[in-house]
Design an enzyme around this catalytic site. Structure first.
Site, mmCIF file in Angstrom:
data_model
loop_
_atom_site.group_PDB
_atom_site.id
_atom_site.type_symbol
_atom_site.label_atom_id
_atom_site.label_comp_id
_atom_site.label_asym_id
_atom_site.label_seq_id
_atom_site.Cartn_x
_atom_site.Cartn_y
_atom_site.Cartn_z
ATOM 1 N N PHE A 193 6.477 4.584 1.499
ATOM 2 C CA PHE A 193 6.328 3.272 0.875
ATOM 3 C C PHE A 193 6.986 2.229 1.769
ATOM 4 O O PHE A 193 8.167 2.314 2.075
ATOM 5 C CB PHE A 193 7.006 3.288 -0.498
ATOM 6 C CG PHE A 193 6.618 2.152 -1.411
ATOM 7 C CD1 PHE A 193 5.651 2.326 -2.379
ATOM 8 C CD2 PHE A 193 7.235 0.920 -1.313
ATOM 9 C CE1 PHE A 193 5.298 1.287 -3.239
ATOM 10 C CE2 PHE A 193 6.894 -0.121 -2.155
ATOM 11 C CZ PHE A 193 5.921 0.058 -3.131
ATOM 12 N N SER B 215 2.262 -3.470 -0.418
ATOM 13 C CA SER B 215 1.260 -4.537 -0.467
ATOM 14 C C SER B 215 -0.172 -4.022 -0.341
ATOM 15 O O SER B 215 -1.101 -4.822 -0.193
ATOM 16 C CB SER B 215 1.542 -5.570 0.629
ATOM 17 O OG SER B 215 1.476 -4.959 1.907
ATOM 18 N N ARG C 232 -3.270 -13.771 -8.614
ATOM 19 C CA ARG C 232 -3.733 -12.628 -9.410
ATOM 20 C C ARG C 232 -2.904 -12.398 -10.656
ATOM 21 O O ARG C 232 -3.409 -11.922 -11.660
ATOM 22 C CB ARG C 232 -3.702 -11.363 -8.549
ATOM 23 C CG ARG C 232 -5.047 -11.038 -7.963
ATOM 24 C CD ARG C 232 -5.356 -9.565 -8.014
ATOM 25 N NE ARG C 232 -6.636 -9.363 -7.359
ATOM 26 C CZ ARG C 232 -6.813 -8.547 -6.349
ATOM 27 N NH1 ARG C 232 -5.817 -7.843 -5.873
ATOM 28 N NH2 ARG C 232 -8.008 -8.417 -5.814
ATOM 29 N N TYR D 249 -15.701 -11.098 5.614
ATOM 30 C CA TYR D 249 -14.751 -10.865 4.524
ATOM 31 C C TYR D 249 -15.334 -11.536 3.291
ATOM 32 O O TYR D 249 -15.453 -12.764 3.242
ATOM 33 C CB TYR D 249 -13.418 -11.488 4.926
ATOM 34 C CG TYR D 249 -12.220 -11.192 4.064
ATOM 35 C CD1 TYR D 249 -11.186 -10.388 4.528
ATOM 36 C CD2 TYR D 249 -12.072 -11.754 2.806
ATOM 37 C CE1 TYR D 249 -10.051 -10.143 3.772
ATOM 38 C CE2 TYR D 249 -10.949 -11.519 2.032
ATOM 39 C CZ TYR D 249 -9.927 -10.712 2.517
ATOM 40 O OH TYR D 249 -8.820 -10.478 1.764
ATOM 41 N N GLY E 18 2.847 12.048 8.369
ATOM 42 C CA GLY E 18 4.271 11.874 8.601
ATOM 43 C C GLY E 18 4.703 10.461 8.280
ATOM 44 O O GLY E 18 3.895 9.618 7.859
ATOM 45 N N VAL E 19 5.987 10.210 8.501
ATOM 46 C CA VAL E 19 6.581 8.904 8.223
ATOM 47 C C VAL E 19 6.965 8.256 9.546
ATOM 48 O O VAL E 19 7.719 8.834 10.337
ATOM 49 C CB VAL E 19 7.823 9.051 7.325
ATOM 50 C CG1 VAL E 19 8.513 7.707 7.127
ATOM 51 C CG2 VAL E 19 7.434 9.650 5.979
ATOM 52 N N GLY F 122 6.120 -2.003 2.038
ATOM 53 C CA GLY F 122 6.314 -3.136 1.153
ATOM 54 C C GLY F 122 5.503 -3.045 -0.125
ATOM 55 O O GLY F 122 5.600 -3.910 -0.994
ATOM 56 N N ILE G 30 -0.365 10.427 5.576
ATOM 57 C CA ILE G 30 -0.696 11.819 5.257
ATOM 58 C C ILE G 30 -0.174 12.806 6.298
ATOM 59 O O ILE G 30 -0.169 14.015 6.040
ATOM 60 C CB ILE G 30 -2.215 12.030 5.070
ATOM 61 C CG1 ILE G 30 -2.967 11.946 6.416
ATOM 62 C CG2 ILE G 30 -2.778 11.053 4.053
ATOM 63 C CD1 ILE G 30 -4.372 12.496 6.352
ATOM 64 N N GLU H 157 -2.212 6.627 7.366
ATOM 65 C CA GLU H 157 -1.954 6.264 5.966
ATOM 66 C C GLU H 157 -0.963 7.196 5.265
ATOM 67 O O GLU H 157 -1.080 7.474 4.071
ATOM 68 C CB GLU H 157 -3.282 6.172 5.194
ATOM 69 C CG GLU H 157 -4.222 5.128 5.795
ATOM 70 C CD GLU H 157 -5.380 4.741 4.904
ATOM 71 O OE1 GLU H 157 -5.292 4.938 3.673
ATOM 72 O OE2 GLU H 157 -6.384 4.229 5.432
#
Length: 532
Positions: A127, A131, A389, A451, A265-266, A129, A263, A261
């Protein structure tokens, strides 16, 4: 990060939000869209009202000091910032809240948390931020192979460890938030110059893990371009790549972790390429009769090799929604910058390209145009819009975005088919005509990154189903027309179904093999990219 803590629900820190005038502007646009004087608005549960399940595991005594089970920490790590995340938080659904939140202070503690979580049969979600706008940090483990969920928050690893001014690079810890990172580089006269919309509330490790798109509209469009080497803590040990300006030695190990993402490692540290802080700037806002004319001008600029720092276009409705124009013209926001030399010649040539396609620049001081006129209005709306939001979702308004990329030869038909499919889906899901707008965020010589934003009037009790129907139709249209399911928002859980269609199956098998080797218990961020 400042003294106030991040909100458990909403964007930014506690006490922050849109001003009354900003809220009135945004809601005014929606009243006009849907012909309503008011909206059916419900109250969002306060933190004190939340009831979370009892933690299913207990950290060992050696890790107790860096672990938390309090309601705020668990609620604040349950979700990211996607539309479904907001809806679930709004109705008080915190089933995805982790049992434990760990705050390691060094690599040894990261490894210790991994060892403990693996032994306890827990899923472990890195984890930064929080976001993510695509379901990148949620960990639902009910009915799965996992006995519990642990969030690994990297905020205490936020230092710029070393600066190499000769090579223009810095060693930075993965938990460094954008503002703190830049503040530590500023005394050295250097900058990373990577400014995603989430800059204030996201971290370097998160940018690398999700292949974040940043400030530059061309050339250095992704965080990939700034990574010189990387250090990753995995359940099997530490992987550290060699620091080099470039290499042709086989497939890049850096690239395996960039975009992984969480999956594999950190990301604990990375050497990042820096730049001199810009001292020369030129900017302009250019008006076009229609969006496709503006797009053709963008293609001319991109293929001229001018590499503007900003080259974004807004269709007429997008320009109106942000207050940048009155809805009758498309707007190009154009900018150049350098820490070495004046950039007026580049701007002059870009404006010639615009004129060839009917573009008319607004009159403004070129050096300050990025802060003035349409460009300034759009820039302010871009930075402030995430705060909306937290009051739009409780009003049953569905506002979301999706981004993609496509080659120039297919762009116009691609744009029309995706927009039409999304508009149809809004009408079918809600029974009310909605709105779909488009802008460019990044551009390349061979194609743009469109976008899209969509706006719908939903119904409480059905918002998740209505959003999903619209998201499904838009995503199917993107993939069927040859685009990518994401250009810079990452895959997460929200895009997973279409990522499975986009990637080659043999590549997926290779990624699974890497996952088995680095994370044999499949504890890291389950449900993202591949199934263990």
């Amino acid at each position: 990060m400042g003294s106030a803590r991040l909100k458990h629900y909403g964007w930014g820190r506690e006490g922050e939000g849109m001003s009354g005038a900003e809220q009135a502007f945004v809601l005014g646009r929606y009243r006009q869209k849907f012909g309503r004087d008011s909206f059916d608005t419900i109250a969002v549960p306060k933190l004190d009202d939340l009831k979370l399940r009892e933690p299913r595991i207990v950290p060992p005594r050696a890790l107790a000091e860096i672990c938390s089970i309090d309601v705020y920490n668990r609620a604040a790590h349950a979700y990211g910032k996607s539309y479904p995340d907001y809806v679930r938080g709004m109705i008080g659904d915190y089933d995805a809240a982790p049992d434990i939140v760990a705050y390691p202070r060094n690599e040894a503690e990261i490894a210790a948390v991994m060892d403990w979580a693996g032994g306890a049969g827990a899923a472990l979600t890195p984890f930064g931020g929080g976001s993510s706008v695509c379901g990148g940090v949620e960990c639902r483990v009910d009915g799965s192979r996992y006995k519990a969920a642990v969030a690994l928050d990297m905020r205490h690893l936020g230092r710029v460890v070393e600066v190499d001014k000769t090579s223009r690079a810095a060693l930075i810890e993965g938990g460094a938030y954008g503002p703190a990172l830049e503040a530590q580089l500023k005394p050295h006269g250097m900058t990373l110059r990577h400014f995603p919309q989430s800059f204030e509330y996201s971290t370097l490790g998160g940018w690398i893990a999700t292949r974040s798109g940043g400030h530059f509209a061309s050339l250095y469009t992704h965080i990939d371009d700034f990574v010189e080497s990387i250090r990753v803590v995995t359940p099997r040990g530490v992987v550290e790549t060699r620091r080099l300006p470039g290499s042709g030695a086989g497939p890049s190990p850096d690239r395996m972790f960039i975009g992984s993402e969480g999956i594999l490692g950190v990301i604990s540290q990375a050497w990042m390429r820096l730049q001199a802080r810009p001292t020369f700037r030129a900017g302009a806002s250019v008006r076009f009769a229609d969006f496709f004319a503006a797009a053709r001008a963008v293609r001319a600029v991109a293929q001229a090799g001018l590499y503007p720092s900003n080259c974004r276009i807004l269709d007429p409705q997008e320009a109106f929604n942000t207050g940048a124009a009155d809805g009758s013209v498309a707007i190009m926001v154009l900018g150049f910058e350098s820490g070495d030399h004046p950039v007026e010649a580049w701007m002059a040539r870009a404006l010639e390209c615009c004129a060839d396609h009917g573009g008319t620049p607004e009159k403004a001081d070129a050096a300050a145009a990025h802060l003035e006129g349409a460009a300034g209005l759009w820039r302010n709306a871009f930075i402030r819009m995430p705060y909306a939001r937290e009051f739009l979702t409780p009003a049953a308004l569905i506002n979301d975005t999706f981004e993609t990329a496509i080659t120039w030869d297919r762009f116009e038909s691609f744009h029309d088919s995706v927009k039409a499919a999304t508009e149809r889906a809004i009408l079918e899901a809600t029974g009310i005509k909605g709105e779909v707008t488009c802008r460019f965020t990044h551009v390349y010589p061979d194609g743009p990154a469109p976008y899209f934003s969509f706006h719908a009037l939903g119904r409480h009790g059905a918002l998740l189903e209505q959003w999903q129907a619209i998201k499904d139709a838009a995503s199917d249209a993107l993939i069927d027309a040859g685009g990518t399911i994401t250009h810079h928002h990452a895959v997460g859980r929200d895009h997973r179904k279409w990522y499975d269609r986009q990637r080659p199956e043999l590549f997926a098998a290779a990624l699974r093999a890497a996952k088995r080797e680095l994370d044999p218990q499949a504890m890291l961020n389950p449900g993202v990219l591949i199934d263990p």
